[in-house]
Design a protein around this motif. Sequence first.
Motif, short mmCIF file in Angstrom:
data_model
loop_
_atom_site.label_atom_id
_atom_site.label_comp_id
_atom_site.label_asym_id
_atom_site.label_seq_id
_atom_site.Cartn_x
_atom_site.Cartn_y
_atom_site.Cartn_z
N ARG A 1 1.07 -14.63 3.65
CA ARG A 1 1.66 -13.22 3.89
C ARG A 1 3.07 -13.03 3.44
NH1 ARG A 1 0.18 -13.46 9.01
NH2 ARG A 1 2.06 -14.30 9.87
N SER A 2 3.97 -14.14 3.67
CA SER A 2 5.46 -14.28 3.15
C SER A 2 5.18 -14.46 1.58
CB SER A 2 6.05 -15.50 3.59
OG SER A 2 7.27 -15.58 3.20
N GLU B 1 5.41 -8.67 -3.70
CA GLU B 1 5.46 -7.29 -3.69
C GLU B 1 7.02 -6.60 -3.84
OE1 GLU B 1 3.51 -6.27 -0.02
OE2 GLU B 1 1.52 -6.73 -0.99
N GLU B 2 7.72 -7.12 -3.13
CA GLU B 2 9.11 -6.95 -3.05
C GLU B 2 9.76 -7.23 -4.52
OE1 GLU B 2 13.01 -5.64 -2.61
OE2 GLU B 2 11.47 -5.32 -1.27
N GLN C 1 4.45 -10.77 0.41
CA GLN C 1 5.26 -10.05 0.70
C GLN C 1 6.50 -10.32 -0.34
OE1 GLN C 1 6.66 -10.67 4.60
NE2 GLN C 1 5.21 -9.24 5.57
N GLN C 2 6.99 -11.42 -0.50
CA GLN C 2 7.85 -11.69 -1.76
C GLN C 2 7.44 -11.06 -3.14
OE1 GLN C 2 9.04 -15.66 -1.52
NE2 GLN C 2 9.60 -15.75 0.73
#
Length: 175
Positions: free
Chosen positions: A62-63, A69-70, A66-67
């Motif tokens: 998940r992390s 995508e950011e 997210q990273q």
Amino acid sequence: MGPTFTKRRGKFYRYYLCVHASKNGYGSCPVRTVPAADIEQAVVGQLRAIFGSPEMVAATVRSARQQAEERIRQLAQERDSAEVKLGELKQEALRLVAARESDDAPTFISSQLRTLNAQIEEREQALERITCDREALGGSRITEQEVIEGLTSLDSVWEELYPGEQERIVQLLVS
């Protein structure tokens, strides 16, 4: 427990000393000292268990996603900004070309055009790098299997660390 060492006959012995025992005397603590290797093996064993847990794998996936995508969002903003700046530079170059044809100072304008062309080339290269980075991030989603392999390769990573680095990591985890 706090890390310490002793040196006997030219050899270092690392161990952990009970803080209570070091302040109030050895008799005040049932476990006064523990060899560093024993604690470090226990900590590494706990790390293996934690890193291999489904919860850790899921949180890491998940992390990581997210990273990624950011970073893709950041690259999109950088691309937009670079495209705007590139457009401005090209407009300025066109203005200078038109001015060079009608002006009496073509040497000065030619110098400015060379500078602008170099800046335009830099922006185009930056845009190319941004595009490559976005494609690399967008096209490869991290998989759970990759995370599992990464998290469970603790032994190979641990063995590559210098003993001082291993000791520092264990001390941080113990404290």
